[in-house]
Design a protein around this motif. Structure first.
Motif: not given
Length: 354
Positions: A327-339
């Motif tokens: 269940g290990f997930v690597r998440l890459s945050c984009g530049i969407e609005d944080t909220s």
């Protein structure tokens, strides 16, 4: 004058201004150039594999950011292959990260061992073996996907005392958050496919060094094996590089907010985050099914196996490598609005619990 990150990203590598010339040069798409009828003149472009001005602009830009001379390659894997096969010879020993990019370990097992090169693996956070008799120590910091961090300065000092070279995979941190050459490393290697170009539309790799002999060896290798990136991809990468600092700032803000969300959600059992790669977050859900449910429920996080792009993405890493939980997930945050991103991830986490 010393400029700040955004200024360096915008201006690095660009040629001196000329009246009537474009401020941002376009791509030079050429496989052949006009030659002097008397014969080839050294230093002038003659053939597209070794020569391209667009590629040189990108190399100059990345070199300025990394603090060394740069060569770009067709992919990150091509770059690290060039580094390994030009610095290592039969009978040599290399230390590789046991928790780094898994394809490097696959390459080592499939190719380096067959060439008579001894391969030792060590975790990024240590402990490390003795470096006596070692030719090359390859670090990946922060490691992908576990995000452990190595003390590059300390490890480089010990390795150099033993006569070993040190290379650092700087893909996750980028040269804006970490400059390994200034910390004592001999070489930097990275995938420009990820945050450096940041738009998920090209493949690119690079190596940077301050050692002229190492650079010349890798340049000969590239010229003879042909692992060059296309001129148009180099142009895209240089154009994208201008916004690197801006993108990283928003990804960092998103990463910090996502980490706070993950740490308090009951579906998440562990969270990993490194401040020098702040847009990347790894976390654990109960199972592969929970990870699939999370990815299926999210509207903003694409299920994709790259990272560093302007669109948020996530990858269940166990499908590629078995040294992480299912269940290990690597998440890459984009530049969407944080909220918006946080609300979407909270909804997806709720869905992962069934």
């Amino acid at each position: 004058m010393t400029y700040s990150d955004s200024t360096r990203c915008v201006h690095s590598g660009l040629p001196a201004p000329q009246i009537g010339a474009p401020v941002a040069p376009g791509p030079v798409l050429a496989s052949a150039y006009h030659l002097d009828p008397e014969g080839y003149v050294t230093g002038r472009d003659g053939y597209g594999r070794p020569d391209n001005p667009t590629r040189r602009i990108l190399e100059s830009a990345i070199g300025e950011l990394e603090g060394g001379d740069c060569l770009v390659y067709a992919s990150g894997q091509a770059a690290i292959t060039a580094l390994l096969l030009t610095t290592l010879h039969p009978g040599d020993t290399v230390v590789l990260p046991s928790d780094g990019y898994y394809q490097v370990r696959v390459f080592a097992a499939a190719t380096l061992a067959d060439l008579g090169i001894d391969v030792i693996e060590a975790p990024t956070a240590g402990p490390y073996p003795s470096f006596e008799g070692v030719r090359l120590v390859l670090l990946e910091s922060p490691a992908n996907p576990g995000l452990d961090v190595a003390d590059i300065r300390a490890i480089s000092a010990v390795a150099h005392e033993a006569g070993a070279l040190v290379a650092v995979d700087n893909t996750t941190a980028t040269p804006l958050h970490q400059r390994p050459l200034e910390l004592g490393a001999d070489l930097v290697v990275a995938s420009g496919t990820k945050a450096l170009s940041g738009h998920s539309d090209l493949l690119l790799g690079y190596v940077a060094t301050r050692d002229k002999s190492l650079l010349e060896g890798m340049q000969r290798w590239r010229n003879l094996t042909g692992g060059i990136p296309a001129a148009f991809d180099c142009w895209l990468a240089r154009r994208s590089l201008s916004t690197l600092a801006l993108r990283l700032r928003q990804q960092a803000a998103n990463g910090a907010a996502v980490v706070a969300t993950l740490r308090k959600h009951p579906a998440v059992s562990a969270v990993r985050w490194a401040e020098i790669a702040p847009g990347i977050v790894s976390f654990e859900l109960d199972s592969a099914a929970a990870a699939a449910a999370f990815l299926g429920a999210s509207k903003l996080v694409a299920a994709a196996t790259s990272f560093g792009g302007v669109h948020s993405s996530a990858d269940r890493r166990h499908q590629w490598e078995d040294n992480v939980p299912s269940g290990f997930v690597r998440l890459s945050c984009g530049i969407e609005d944080t909220s918006d991103l946080v609300a979407d991830i909270e909804t997806a986490l709720d869905a992962s619990m069934g």
